[in-house]
Design an enzyme around this catalytic site. Structure first.
Site, PDB file in Angstrom:
ATOM      1  N   CYS A   1       9.178 -14.720  -2.340  1.00  0.00           N
ATOM      2  CA  CYS A   1       8.862 -16.136  -2.142  1.00  0.00           C
ATOM      3  C   CYS A   1      10.002 -16.999  -2.671  1.00  0.00           C
ATOM      4  O   CYS A   1      11.112 -16.911  -2.170  1.00  0.00           O
ATOM      5  CB  CYS A   1       7.511 -16.483  -2.758  1.00  0.00           C
ATOM      6  SG  CYS A   1       6.884 -18.076  -2.176  1.00  0.00           S
TER       7      CYS A   1
ATOM      8  N   HIS B   1       4.202 -13.194   0.553  1.00  0.00           N
ATOM      9  CA  HIS B   1       3.775 -12.523  -0.675  1.00  0.00           C
ATOM     10  C   HIS B   1       3.314 -11.102  -0.342  1.00  0.00           C
ATOM     11  O   HIS B   1       2.166 -10.918   0.063  1.00  0.00           O
ATOM     12  CB  HIS B   1       2.639 -13.302  -1.335  1.00  0.00           C
ATOM     13  CG  HIS B   1       3.118 -14.551  -2.000  1.00  0.00           C
ATOM     14  ND1 HIS B   1       3.537 -14.576  -3.301  1.00  0.00           N
ATOM     15  CD2 HIS B   1       3.298 -15.797  -1.521  1.00  0.00           C
ATOM     16  CE1 HIS B   1       3.944 -15.800  -3.608  1.00  0.00           C
ATOM     17  NE2 HIS B   1       3.805 -16.563  -2.545  1.00  0.00           N
TER      18      HIS B   1
ATOM     19  N   GLU C   1       2.376  -8.824  -2.174  1.00  0.00           N
ATOM     20  CA  GLU C   1       1.250  -8.432  -3.037  1.00  0.00           C
ATOM     21  C   GLU C   1      -0.065  -9.050  -2.573  1.00  0.00           C
ATOM     22  O   GLU C   1      -1.119  -8.734  -3.110  1.00  0.00           O
ATOM     23  CB  GLU C   1       1.572  -8.795  -4.496  1.00  0.00           C
ATOM     24  CG  GLU C   1       1.489 -10.268  -4.865  1.00  0.00           C
ATOM     25  CD  GLU C   1       2.688 -11.120  -4.430  1.00  0.00           C
ATOM     26  OE1 GLU C   1       3.495 -10.654  -3.612  1.00  0.00           O
ATOM     27  OE2 GLU C   1       2.769 -12.268  -4.902  1.00  0.00           O
TER      28      GLU C   1
END
Lengths: 252, 216
Positions: B79, B187, B189
Site C-alpha cells: 500500500c 492489501h 493480507e
C-alpha cells in the site's frame, strides 16, 4: 472497476454473537470467529461487528474477539459500538480491526472524527448515521443512542460535515426501513450518496435478493449491509452475489 | 526470517497475522541493526506519504532500505509502503520517496476523462490484470479480485515495472517490481486467497535465496 460489496453485520454481546444466528452446520453458532470464517468462505466482501455489550467487561472481551478474528479472517472488517474516545479506537485497531465505526460519539464529540482520521488515516474511520424521515424537516433527521435520541442534524448536512472532518466512509441506516424487510430506503441512500464523495454503505431493509440490485443500481450505494436475511438463512451471501452477477452488477 | 519494518505508520498486526497463518516466521523491528538480520523485508503502511518519509529518515531507515534494495535483497512494500519505493508523491505538495523504482504517486483526479465525478479513495475489491503472468510473485495465482484502499496512484513511464494492474478510471499499478524490490498497492493480507498466495510467494522468494546460499 471496483465491485459492489456485500457486508454481513454481526451483533456481539459480551463476546458472543447474538440475535439467534441459525446455522446447523456450525459447532458454535455464537462464536464470532467461526461465524466470521463462515461468511468469509461464502464470499462476503467485508464484515461489520457491532459491539452491543453494556458492560466494561464486555468491551474488554470485544478486544479479544477482534484479536482472534484478525488472525483468521482474510477480508477487511469494521468494529462499531461503544467507541467513544481515541483510546477506544486505538485499542480496537491495534487488535487488528481495519476500520472503526463511530455513531453517537461522532455527534457528541465530532472532533473525534478528525483525531481518528489524523492518527490512523481516513480509510479507518467510518461514521455510522441512523436517519429517520421527518415531515416537518421535509428530509431525514439524524438520531443517536441507538435511535433513541433526536438531533438537530439533517442527514445530508451531517454527511457533509463528517466527510469534511475526515470520515472515509458512511454507514447509513434507515430507521424507517430497518427490520421491515421490504427494501432499502432508496431515496435516503441516493440523497446522501449525491452529496458525499466517500463510499456509502446502505443498511436497513434488506429482505430479498432484488433489494440488493435496487440499492446498487437505483440508489448508487457502494456497499450493502444486511444482518437477519443472512443470519436466518433466508438467503446467503453466495446466492445474493450470483443473482447480482446475473443482473449485471459488478461483484467479486 | 522476514523482518517487518515498524515505523509507526498503520496496522502491522494484520500483516503479521497473515504471515502467521502462512507459517512464515517474522519479526517486527524499527532499528536497522535488527532489521539487517532479516532475509527479506516487508514495508507496510497506511497514511500520509510525507509523514512516512519523515519517520523513515528520523529512524535512519531510509538509507538502510535503499542499500538493502541495491544489494538485491528481497523487499515487499504494501500500500503506502509500495508508493514509498517510487520517486515521490504529490501528497502535501511534493515529497521525495525512496527512489528505488521509476514512477510518481499522483492523486486520483476524482473526475473521469468524460467529465464524470468518481469516488476517491479507490476503496474496495477490484480485479487484477496480469501484465507479467509468469512473474514469481504471481506464481500459482489467477487474475482475480483484491482489496484496495488508496487515494494516490502511481504513474510510471517504465511499463516493465508493472507486474499486475487494475482499472479505476485509468490504470492502477497493483503489483510492481524490479529485481527483488517489489510492491503491492492492494492489501494482500486482506485480499482472500489470492492475497495470501502473493505473501506466500514472497516468503518462497525469501527462503529460496537461503537455499541457494546454503548450497554455495
Amino acid at each position: 472497476m471496483v465491485t459492489k460489496r456485500i457486508i454481513p453485520c454481526l451483533d456481539v454481546k459480551e463476546g458472543r454473537v447474538v440475535k439467534g444466528v441459525q446455522f446447523v452446520d456450525l459447532r458454535d453458532a455464537g462464536d464470532p470467529v467461526e461465524l466470521a470464517s463462515f461468511y468469509d468462505n461464502q464470499g462476503a466482501d467485508e464484515l461489520v461487528f457491532l459491539d452491543i455489550s453494556a458492560s466494561h467487561e464486555g468491551r474488554k472481551t470485544m478486544v479479544e474477539v477482534v484479536n482472534e478474528v484478525a488472525g483468521t479472517l482474510a477480508i477487511p472488517f469494521t468494529v462499531g459500538g461503544g467507541i467513544n474516545t481515541l483510546e477506544d479506537m486505538k485499542r480496537i485497531l491495534r487488535a487488528g480491526a481495519d476500520k472503526v465505526s463511530l455513531n453517537t460519539a461522532a455527534v457528541t464529540s465530532p472532533e473525534l472524527i478528525t483525531e481518528g482520521a489524523d492518527y490512523f488515516g481516513s480509510q479507518c474511520i467510518v461514521v455510522a448515521i441512523d436517519a429517520k424521515y421527518d415531515d416537518s424537516l421535509g428530509s431525514w433527521r439524524v438520531y443517536t443512542h441507538g435511535g433513541r435520541t433526536e438531533t438537530d442534524w439533517e442527514v445530508t448536512e451531517w454527511a457533509k460535515e463528517v466527510t469534511s472532518r475526515g470520515a472515509g466512509e458512511i454507514l447509513l441506516t434507515s430507521m424507517d426501513q430497518d427490520g421491515a424487510k421490504n427494501g432499502y430506503d432508496l431515496p435516503l441512500i441516493k440523497r446522501v450518496n449525491e452529496v458525499v464523495t466517500v463510499p456509502v454503505i446502505a443498511s436497513g431493509g434488506a429482505g430479498e435478493k432484488s433489494h440488493f440490485v435496487e440499492v446498487f443500481e437505483e440508489a448508487g450505494a457502494d456497499a450493502a449491509l444486511a444482518a437477519s436475511i443472512f443470519h436466518y438463512k433466508e438467503t446467503s451471501v453466495e446466492e445474493v452475489k450470483s443473482y447480482l452477477r446475473e443482473q449485471g452488477v459488478n461483484v467479486r | 526470517m522476514i523482518g517487518i519494518i515498524d515505523y509507526g505508520m498503520g496496522n502491522l498486526h494484520s500483516v503479521s497475522k497473515a504471515l502467521e497463518r502462512l507459517g512464515l516466521p517474522y519479526f517486527l523491528a524499527s532499528e536497522p541493526e535488527k532489521l539487517i538480520k532479516a532475509e527479506g523485508l516487508i514495508l507496510p503502511g497506511v497514511g500520509s506519504f510525507r509523514d512516512a518519509m519523515t519517520i523513515l529518515k528520523d529512524n535512519r531507515q531510509d538509507g538502510f532500505i535503499k542499500t538493502w534494495s541495491k544489494d538485491g535483497r528481497p523487499l515487499l512494500g504494501i500500500c503506502l509502503g509500495m508508493q514509498l519505493l517510487f520517486e515521490g508523491s504529490e501528497e502535501n505538495g511534493n515529497t521525495e520517496g525512496l527512489k528505488l523504482l521509476s514512477g510518481y504517486a499522483k492523486r486520483f483526479k476524482g473526475v473521469s476523462d468524460e467529465g464524470v465525478g468518481y469516488k476517491v479513495p479507490h476503496m474496495g475489491w477490484n480485479k487484477l490484470t496480469f501484465n507479467q503472468p509468469n512473474h514469481q510473485i504471481l506464481k500459482g495465482t489467477e487474475e482475480g479480485h483484491v482489496y484496495f484502499v488508496h487515494s494516490y496512484v502511481v504513474e510510471t513511464e517504465k511499463k516493465d515495472v508493472v507486474i499486475a494492474s487494475s482499472d479505476y478510471f485509468g490504470e492502477v499499478p497493483a503489483v510492481v517490481g524490479q529485481g527483488l524490490t517489489m510492491g503491492a498497492q492492494f492489501h494482500p493480507e486482506k485480499s482472500g486467497q489470492l492475497g495470501l498466495q502473493v505473501l506466500e510467494n514472497f516468503g518462497k522468494i525469501v527462503t529460496g535465496r537461503r537455499t541457494i546460499r546454503e548450497q554455495i
